[in-house]
Design a protein around this motif. Structure first.
Motif, PDB file in Angstrom:
ATOM      1  N   ASN A 101      -9.032  -6.710   2.876  1.00 11.39           N
ATOM      2  CA  ASN A 101     -10.201  -6.783   3.747  1.00 11.39           C
ATOM      3  C   ASN A 101     -10.829  -8.167   3.606  1.00 11.39           C
ATOM      4  O   ASN A 101     -10.348  -9.008   2.846  1.00 11.39           O
ATOM      5  N   GLY A 137      -1.368  -9.129   1.159  1.00 13.21           N
ATOM      6  CA  GLY A 137      -1.344  -7.702   1.495  1.00 13.21           C
ATOM      7  C   GLY A 137      -0.308  -6.932   0.710  1.00 13.21           C
ATOM      8  O   GLY A 137      -0.570  -5.824   0.223  1.00 13.21           O
ATOM      9  N   ARG A 138       0.865  -7.489   0.556  1.00  9.37           N
ATOM     10  CA  ARG A 138       1.912  -6.821  -0.218  1.00  9.37           C
ATOM     11  C   ARG A 138       1.561  -6.770  -1.702  1.00  9.37           C
ATOM     12  O   ARG A 138       1.939  -5.847  -2.403  1.00  9.37           O
ATOM     13  N   GLY A 168      -1.770  -4.389  -1.732  1.00 17.94           N
ATOM     14  CA  GLY A 168      -1.681  -3.205  -0.881  1.00 17.94           C
ATOM     15  C   GLY A 168      -2.486  -3.440   0.390  1.00 17.94           C
ATOM     16  O   GLY A 168      -3.643  -3.860   0.316  1.00 17.94           O
ATOM     17  N   TYR A 169      -1.864  -3.198   1.518  1.00 18.90           N
ATOM     18  CA  TYR A 169      -2.532  -3.472   2.798  1.00 18.90           C
ATOM     19  C   TYR A 169      -3.812  -2.667   2.967  1.00 18.90           C
ATOM     20  O   TYR A 169      -4.752  -3.125   3.624  1.00 18.90           O
ATOM     21  N   GLN A 170      -3.884  -1.478   2.371  1.00 21.41           N
ATOM     22  CA  GLN A 170      -5.079  -0.649   2.510  1.00 21.41           C
ATOM     23  C   GLN A 170      -6.287  -1.291   1.835  1.00 21.41           C
ATOM     24  O   GLN A 170      -7.420  -1.009   2.201  1.00 21.41           O
ATOM     25  N   ARG A 171      -6.053  -2.178   0.872  1.00 17.46           N
ATOM     26  CA  ARG A 171      -7.149  -2.864   0.173  1.00 17.46           C
ATOM     27  C   ARG A 171      -7.437  -4.247   0.755  1.00 17.46           C
ATOM     28  O   ARG A 171      -8.401  -4.900   0.334  1.00 17.46           O
TER      29      ARG A 171
END
Length: 126
Positions: free
Chosen positions: A114, A105-106, A109-112
């Motif tokens: 999935n 995630g880091r 990016g956590y927004q990506r």
């Protein structure tokens, strides 16, 4: 941090201390991208991505041991036969899974982060 994680992931998971070492080494790699740990900010994302890529085959080799140990620990717990060392082993390995997700995630990016990304990173159905 990467060499430590690679060596730790190669160890047989036979005791809580080994599992806690594995967890700490993965946390160390994940921590490389934490801006609060570095005076000038975090390590560059491309460097972290390269480290994660290098670590991937070792995580893949470790995964069967992780899965079977967590399954045995869960079964022992469900049957009421889990002792302190097995509980520590279970918690350390579960925390290793969490730190692996944090590391990914880091990195991207956590927004990506999935299911598709996790599936791709894990090698899909190979």
């Amino acid at each position: 941090a990467l060499n430590l994680a690679i060596h730790c992931l190669a160890l047989p998971v036979y005791s809580p201390l080994v599992a806690e070492g594995i967890m700490a080494s993965i946390a160390a790699v994940a921590g490389l991208s934490d801006p609060d740990l570095w005076p000038g900010g975090s390590v560059e994302a491309s460097v972290i991505a390269q480290l994660v890529e290098e670590l991937s085959p070792h995580v893949e080799s470790f995964q069967p041991y992780l899965f079977t140990t967590l399954c045995r620990a869960h079964e022992a717990s469900a049957e009421g036969y889990i002792d302190g060392p097995m509980r520590r082993l279970q918690l350390a390995l579960a925390a290793s899974c969490t730190w692996l997700l944090v590391m990914i995630g880091r990195t991207i990016g956590y927004q990506r982060l999935n299911a598709e990304v996790i599936w791709e990173w894990s090698g899909g159905d190979e």
